[in-house]
Write an enzyme that holds these catalytic residues in place. Structure first.
Site, PDB file in Angstrom:
ATOM      1  N   TYR A  58       0.835  -1.198   0.000  1.00 31.61           N
ATOM      2  CA  TYR A  58       0.000   0.000   0.000  1.00 31.61           C
ATOM      3  C   TYR A  58       0.877   1.259   0.000  1.00 31.61           C
ATOM      4  O   TYR A  58       1.635   1.496   0.931  1.00 31.61           O
ATOM      5  CB  TYR A  58      -0.929   0.048   1.206  1.00 31.61           C
ATOM      6  CG  TYR A  58      -1.975  -1.032   1.264  1.00 31.61           C
ATOM      7  CD1 TYR A  58      -2.296  -1.796   0.139  1.00 31.61           C
ATOM      8  CD2 TYR A  58      -2.663  -1.297   2.446  1.00 31.61           C
ATOM      9  CE1 TYR A  58      -3.264  -2.787   0.206  1.00 31.61           C
ATOM     10  CE2 TYR A  58      -3.638  -2.274   2.504  1.00 31.61           C
ATOM     11  CZ  TYR A  58      -3.926  -3.027   1.383  1.00 31.61           C
ATOM     12  OH  TYR A  58      -4.886  -4.008   1.451  1.00 31.61           O
TER      13      TYR A  58
ATOM     14  N   SER B 123     -13.341  -3.697   1.681  1.00 33.06           N
ATOM     15  CA  SER B 123     -14.353  -3.042   0.831  1.00 33.06           C
ATOM     16  C   SER B 123     -15.763  -3.280   1.382  1.00 33.06           C
ATOM     17  O   SER B 123     -16.689  -3.607   0.630  1.00 33.06           O
ATOM     18  CB  SER B 123     -14.254  -3.542  -0.614  1.00 33.06           C
ATOM     19  OG  SER B 123     -13.030  -3.164  -1.198  1.00 33.06           O
ATOM     20  N   PRO B 124     -15.983  -3.100   2.693  1.00 31.77           N
ATOM     21  CA  PRO B 124     -17.289  -3.406   3.295  1.00 31.77           C
ATOM     22  C   PRO B 124     -18.393  -2.428   2.918  1.00 31.77           C
ATOM     23  O   PRO B 124     -19.576  -2.756   3.066  1.00 31.77           O
ATOM     24  CB  PRO B 124     -16.998  -3.345   4.797  1.00 31.77           C
ATOM     25  CG  PRO B 124     -15.882  -2.352   4.910  1.00 31.77           C
ATOM     26  CD  PRO B 124     -15.024  -2.606   3.700  1.00 31.77           C
TER      27      PRO B 124
ATOM     28  N   ALA C  86     -18.383  -1.240  -0.176  1.00 33.48           N
ATOM     29  CA  ALA C  86     -18.260  -1.317  -1.638  1.00 33.48           C
ATOM     30  C   ALA C  86     -17.562  -0.075  -2.187  1.00 33.48           C
ATOM     31  O   ALA C  86     -18.002   0.525  -3.175  1.00 33.48           O
ATOM     32  CB  ALA C  86     -19.626  -1.518  -2.282  1.00 33.48           C
ATOM     33  N   GLN C  87     -16.459   0.293  -1.537  1.00 35.80           N
ATOM     34  CA  GLN C  87     -15.638   1.424  -1.961  1.00 35.80           C
ATOM     35  C   GLN C  87     -16.471   2.695  -2.135  1.00 35.80           C
ATOM     36  O   GLN C  87     -16.234   3.511  -3.036  1.00 35.80           O
ATOM     37  CB  GLN C  87     -14.883   1.073  -3.243  1.00 35.80           C
ATOM     38  CG  GLN C  87     -13.952  -0.110  -3.043  1.00 35.80           C
ATOM     39  CD  GLN C  87     -13.170  -0.489  -4.279  1.00 35.80           C
ATOM     40  OE1 GLN C  87     -13.052   0.295  -5.212  1.00 35.80           O
ATOM     41  NE2 GLN C  87     -12.635  -1.695  -4.307  1.00 35.80           N
TER      42      GLN C  87
ATOM     43  N   ALA D 150     -19.822   2.855  -2.690  1.00 35.06           N
ATOM     44  CA  ALA D 150     -21.066   2.717  -3.445  1.00 35.06           C
ATOM     45  C   ALA D 150     -22.281   2.539  -2.551  1.00 35.06           C
ATOM     46  O   ALA D 150     -23.398   2.883  -2.948  1.00 35.06           O
ATOM     47  CB  ALA D 150     -20.957   1.535  -4.412  1.00 35.06           C
TER      48      ALA D 150
ATOM     49  N   LYS E 127     -23.549   8.252  -1.292  1.00 34.95           N
ATOM     50  CA  LYS E 127     -22.837   9.429  -1.793  1.00 34.95           C
ATOM     51  C   LYS E 127     -22.900   9.525  -3.310  1.00 34.95           C
ATOM     52  O   LYS E 127     -22.991  10.616  -3.875  1.00 34.95           O
ATOM     53  CB  LYS E 127     -21.382   9.374  -1.325  1.00 34.95           C
ATOM     54  CG  LYS E 127     -20.484  10.455  -1.900  1.00 34.95           C
ATOM     55  CD  LYS E 127     -19.055  10.287  -1.415  1.00 34.95           C
ATOM     56  CE  LYS E 127     -18.124  11.350  -2.015  1.00 34.95           C
ATOM     57  NZ  LYS E 127     -16.724  11.174  -1.549  1.00 34.95           N
TER      58      LYS E 127
END
Length: 370
Positions: free
Chosen positions: A101, A256-257, A259-260, A262, A266
């Site tokens: 990262y 990604s809980p 969904a980034q 989604a 927002k």
């Protein structure tokens, strides 16, 4: 099997087990939920290491290849620092990072491990008693061979983190070859006192069972499997990974809980995410997602919670699951803290799952297919 832990790690582990009065409740899966006066915690699998029911993913810290619109500056640095401090202030003290990262090997600006280590050091200077649980990962690159490569990479991570040991060390993805050696390397790291618990990431049911059995022979539990898991990406439920984790007493860490982004509400069909995420969460996909988002908002309003807090709580309600949403700033971190301390009803959990099943799932990461 007797484990030879370093004094630093042993002392830290001893302090962790003595913090406040606790009430432990053993689940059928083998994990133990522990409530303190401050925050509810969960034991990682069959290990002694406890973490908060939500962690913070530090993938975006220093990254310029996927997040941050391909740039990094002092403003983003300060925002990441605020995300760290606000998380700790909110009672979330579990942070997940990785050697790739933000590193040069992923074309990043600065290593996430370096930033996390710096933030921890600065926090401890102000509050020496604060206890932070760190999870990082080994990159199973094709040229890394043998168990020694795992211990060597971990020592480099510890140097960047400025820590004598970490709470959890994970294989970031299955190697093209050499996986048995990597598992032995994890066990070696435990015995050398460099880590308190070990796990894997992006492992299938078959690989998960093999890793569990190999570590069991060394007297070491496989503590966790970190996979992509959210309300709209439930592959772990469909491919046997979730049930295998429950059966073997392995904690599922959900990356990604939200969904980034989604699932936060927002983004809309006319306001899609920027960067690479925009190719995944398209206008067409977000249009199909709107009925679910609207229902999430309605449920959240009944609890005075945001959509983000509802979908994180949905994962916590699955039991034996620790979601690790990524926090770019203090506002996001504060919101994540509001996902704990309450619980959706079973009826609401199943209603959301049923509605989400009507939405075609997004594509996961290729490593899940290895």
């Amino acid at each position: 099997m007797a484990l030879h832990l370093s004094n630093a790690c042993f002392s830290a582990l001893s302090r962790s087990s003595k913090v406040g009065a606790v009430r432990a409740v053993a689940s059928e899966q083998g994990s133990v939920a522990v409530k303190t006066a401050e925050v509810e915690k969960l034991s990682l699998g069959g290990s002694q290491q406890q973490v908060t029911r939500i962690g913070i993913g530090a993938w975006s810290w220093g990254d310029t290849s996927y997040w941050n619109n391909f740039e990094w500056d002092d403003r983003k640095m300060k925002a990441a620092k605020a995300a760290f401090d606000t998380s700790v202030d909110s009672g979330i003290t579990f942070f997940d990072t990785a050697e790739v990262y933000g590193s040069r090997m992923s074309f990043g600006a600065i290593s996430s491990e370096t930033l996390l280590g710096r933030f921890i050091k600065e926090r401890k200077q102000r509050n020496p008693e604060v206890e932070i649980a760190v999870a990082t990962k080994f990159a199973a690159l094709p040229w890394r061979l043998g168990r020694e490569s795992v211990v060597s990479a971990l020592k480099e991570s510890l140097s960047r983190l400025q820590l004598p040991c970490v709470e959890l060390y994970q294989l970031h993805w299955p190697g093209i070859w050499g996986n048995e050696g990597y598992i032995d390397g994890l066990a070696d790291a435990v015995e050398q006192g460099l880590v308190k618990a070990v796990g894997v990431s992006n492992y299938s049911e078959k690989r998960l069972r093999a890793a569990h059995e190999q570590l069991k022979k060394r007297g070491i539990p496989l503590a966790s499997n970190q996979v992509n898991y959210s309300l709209i990406y439930r592959l772990p439920e469909e491919n046997g990974v979730k049930s295998t984790c429950d059966e073997l007493g392995i904690t599922l860490i959900a990356y990604s809980p939200i969904a980034q982004g989604a699932l936060t509400g927002k983004y809309t069909p006319s306001n899609t995410p920027s960067g690479p995420r925009g190719r995944i969460y398209t206008s067409e996909f977000l249009s199909k997602l709107q009925p679910l988002i609207n229902r999430i908002k309605e449920i959240g309003e009944s609890y005075e919670k945001t959509p983000t807090q509802v979908v994180l709580n949905w994962l916590i309600a699955q039991e034996n699951v620790v979601p690790i949403p990524g926090a770019k700033n203090g506002e996001q971190a504060k919101e994540f803290g509001g996902a704990i301390g309450w619980r959706l009803t079973n009826e609401e959990v199943e209603e959301l799952r049923s509605m989400a099943s009507e939405v075609k799932p997004v594509i996961g990461f290729p490593v899940e297919k290895l």
